[in-house]
Design a protein around this motif. Structure first.
Motif, PDB file in Angstrom:
ATOM      1  N   GLU A  65      -2.835   0.968   5.762  1.00  0.00           N
ATOM      2  CA  GLU A  65      -4.153   0.325   5.765  1.00  0.00           C
ATOM      3  C   GLU A  65      -5.223   1.277   6.301  1.00  0.00           C
ATOM      4  O   GLU A  65      -6.336   1.333   5.761  1.00  0.00           O
ATOM      5  CB  GLU A  65      -4.115  -0.930   6.634  1.00  0.00           C
ATOM      6  CG  GLU A  65      -5.449  -1.651   6.736  1.00  0.00           C
ATOM      7  CD  GLU A  65      -5.381  -2.913   7.580  1.00  0.00           C
ATOM      8  OE1 GLU A  65      -6.448  -3.496   7.837  1.00  0.00           O
ATOM      9  OE2 GLU A  65      -4.268  -3.300   7.982  1.00  0.00           O
ATOM     10  N   ARG A  66      -4.875   2.047   7.332  1.00  0.00           N
ATOM     11  CA  ARG A  66      -5.854   2.893   8.010  1.00  0.00           C
ATOM     12  C   ARG A  66      -6.135   4.178   7.235  1.00  0.00           C
ATOM     13  O   ARG A  66      -7.271   4.655   7.182  1.00  0.00           O
ATOM     14  CB  ARG A  66      -5.336   3.240   9.399  1.00  0.00           C
ATOM     15  CG  ARG A  66      -6.307   4.013  10.293  1.00  0.00           C
ATOM     16  CD  ARG A  66      -7.419   3.164  10.754  1.00  0.00           C
ATOM     17  NE  ARG A  66      -8.191   3.792  11.824  1.00  0.00           N
ATOM     18  CZ  ARG A  66      -9.489   3.571  12.017  1.00  0.00           C
ATOM     19  NH1 ARG A  66     -10.132   2.753  11.223  1.00  0.00           N
ATOM     20  NH2 ARG A  66     -10.111   4.164  13.008  1.00  0.00           N
TER      21      ARG A  66
ATOM     22  N   GLU B 277       2.678  -0.288   8.028  1.00  0.00           N
ATOM     23  CA  GLU B 277       1.640  -1.098   7.404  1.00  0.00           C
ATOM     24  C   GLU B 277       0.260  -0.681   7.910  1.00  0.00           C
ATOM     25  O   GLU B 277      -0.705  -0.608   7.132  1.00  0.00           O
ATOM     26  CB  GLU B 277       1.897  -2.580   7.692  1.00  0.00           C
ATOM     27  CG  GLU B 277       3.117  -3.132   6.974  1.00  0.00           C
ATOM     28  CD  GLU B 277       3.443  -4.557   7.397  1.00  0.00           C
ATOM     29  OE1 GLU B 277       2.652  -5.136   8.180  1.00  0.00           O
ATOM     30  OE2 GLU B 277       4.478  -5.096   6.948  1.00  0.00           O
TER      31      GLU B 277
ATOM     32  N   GLY C 238       0.823  -1.200   0.000  1.00  0.00           N
ATOM     33  CA  GLY C 238       0.000   0.000   0.000  1.00  0.00           C
ATOM     34  C   GLY C 238       0.857   1.248   0.000  1.00  0.00           C
ATOM     35  O   GLY C 238       1.942   1.268   0.581  1.00  0.00           O
TER      36      GLY C 238
END
Length: 219
Positions: A216-217, A212, A86
């Motif tokens: 993601e958040r 990570e 990401g």
């Protein structure tokens, strides 16, 4: 190969990847604020992020054992984090420590003269007001807590409630896990409604897990 050499190679590789992504990545930045009580390690974390993903090492200023060393919000734009497949481009705001009470006598206990202590208390109070105002301009928050302390404080409860009322995405960072008395599980138990990552910003422990979680958040 020594662990220090491996870390050096790893950081250079990340910087090269980050530099390449900055040239091709066109998505608008996500503005993330780093919040928490005084001396939780907010500026240490902000500097760690800069060191890992840019050429800067202390772009957010120096840290100090004296509370409220950071008394004005500081911002760095366009920090690109590439983690776990990401990519997220962040504008990071390091904010002054939040407190429900600021007393100049507390600064005098750290060796400051009365005049300087009063000046610092005034600046710290203004900094808290500024930090609260910044919430209106953010897309999410990293809430840093000291894992060696009781998380059930008035400051933490008020800050979490304020951010929940604003519907701001929140990621709790349990810092200082390098210290023997650290207990990040207490923080996870206190605020189970929010994701949490346990790190040591000073030593760099679990930073990949944090990156990570950020991707993601907030990605």
């Amino acid at each position: 190969m020594k662990s220090g050499d491996k870390m050096g190679i790893f950081r250079r590789l990340k910087r090269n990847v980050s530099s390449l992504i900055r040239r091709i990545f066109k998505k608008n930045s996500t503005r993330i604020g780093i919040y928490g009580p005084p001396n939780a390690g907010k500026t240490t974390l902000a500097n760690r992020i800069l060191m890992d993903w840019t050429e800067e090492e202390e772009g957010f200023g120096e840290v100090s054992h004296i509370p409220h060393e950071t008394r004005r919000a500081m911002r760095r734009n366009g920090i690109v984090i590439n983690a776990n497949g990401g990519v997220v481009k962040l504008d990071i705001v390091d904010t002054p420590g939040l407190a429900t009470k600021i007393d100049f006598h507390d600064f005098m206990k750290h060796g400051l003269k009365e005049e300087e202590a009063k000046k610092r208390a005034k600046e710290a109070t203004e900094g808290v007001i500024e930090a609260i105002k910044w919430l209106d301009d953010l897309d999410g928050v990293l809430l840093v807590m000291d894992a060696t302390e009781d998380p059930f404080t008035q400051v933490n409860v008020v800050v979490v409630g304020n951010m929940e009322a604003r519907n701001l995405p929140l990621l709790i960072v349990a810092n200082k896990i390098d210290l023997p008395s650290a207990s990040p599980q207490r923080i996870a138990t206190a605020f189970p409604q929010h994701p949490m990552v346990a790190i040591s910003a000073l030593e760099g422990h679990n930073m990949e897990e944090l990156y990570e979680a950020i991707a993601e958040r907030f990605g």
